[in-house]
Enzyme design. Structure first.
Site, mmCIF file in Angstrom:
data_model
loop_
_atom_site.group_PDB
_atom_site.id
_atom_site.type_symbol
_atom_site.label_atom_id
_atom_site.label_comp_id
_atom_site.label_asym_id
_atom_site.label_seq_id
_atom_site.Cartn_x
_atom_site.Cartn_y
_atom_site.Cartn_z
ATOM 1 N N SER A 135 0.695 -0.998 -0.064
ATOM 2 C CA SER A 135 0.342 0.354 0.386
ATOM 3 C C SER A 135 0.828 1.290 0.158
ATOM 4 O O SER A 135 1.916 1.212 0.536
ATOM 5 C CB SER A 135 -0.822 -0.017 1.128
ATOM 6 O OG SER A 135 -1.015 -1.593 1.604
ATOM 7 N N ASP A 144 1.301 3.713 10.233
ATOM 8 C CA ASP A 144 0.595 3.024 9.282
ATOM 9 C C ASP A 144 -0.917 3.685 9.332
ATOM 10 O O ASP A 144 -1.539 2.734 8.374
ATOM 11 C CB ASP A 144 0.861 1.598 8.910
ATOM 12 C CG ASP A 144 2.222 1.114 8.361
ATOM 13 O OD1 ASP A 144 2.906 2.232 7.805
ATOM 14 O OD2 ASP A 144 3.389 0.543 9.080
#
Length: 187
Positions: A135, A144
């Site tokens: 990602s 994150d």
């Protein structure tokens, strides 16, 4: 015609994602500095050999606030408008993130929000996931946790080891990161 966005790339190791980003520079973005928290990072040697300006400073001995102040000054002096984290293995402070809010992107080796942090490949295999991946996300104060800008899936094979899965995910990272960086700096 618009000028390319000026990007600083932060690394801690060999810099394979940095090399991929450098190979895809063009009308959308240009790398103005490669910075590292590890002065002996192999990626710095590659950057120097390929004509990219570099900055290296270890936070050991100077402390995180002084390190981040020096890093921030170096990025601004280089004219950076964006920061691309590419295997940069240091958590940035909330203050640093706030200074660059909305202009720091990261590539993470999982399909966020799954498997934030480390050991992502082993965790995907242990969970019996059929797919893993990577990602690209905006960096926020939450580890994150920022907006996901793009993802790429990779199948988890029956006999996968974390190392084998990591190698395939890295290939997907190299395809995904330049495309998403191009998109985000031009939107």
């Amino acid at each position: 015609m618009t000028t390319p966005a000026k990007v600083a790339v932060l690394i801690s190791g060999r810099g394979s994602n940095m090399q991929t980003l450098a190979a895809h520079q063009g009308d959308a973005y240009e790398i103005v500095v490669v910075a590292s928290d590890k002065p002996t990072a192999p990626g710095l040697s590659w950057a120097i050999a390929n004509g990219l300006p570099t900055f290296a400073l270890s936070p050991k001995g100077v402390g995180k606030p002084a390190y981040e102040a020096s890093l921030d000054a170096a990025l601004r002096e280089a004219g950076a408008e964006w920061i691309a984290l590419a295997g940069y293995m240091r958590l940035l402070s909330d203050d640093f993130v706030a200074k660059w809010r909305g202009r720091i992107v990261n590539i993470h080796p999982s399909l966020l929000p799954k498997y934030k942090g480390l050991e992502t490949h082993a965790r995907a295999i242990a969970a019996g996931d059929a797919v893993a991946g990577c990602s690209v996300h905006l960096v926020t104060e939450e580890l994150d946790g920022g907006e996901v800008l793009g993802q790429a899936e990779v199948p988890v094979l029956p006999d996968d080891t974390p190392e084998a899965l990591a190698a395939r995910v890295l290939e997907a990272e190299h395809a995904l990161y330049p495309r998403v960086l191009r998109e985000v700096v031009t939107r």
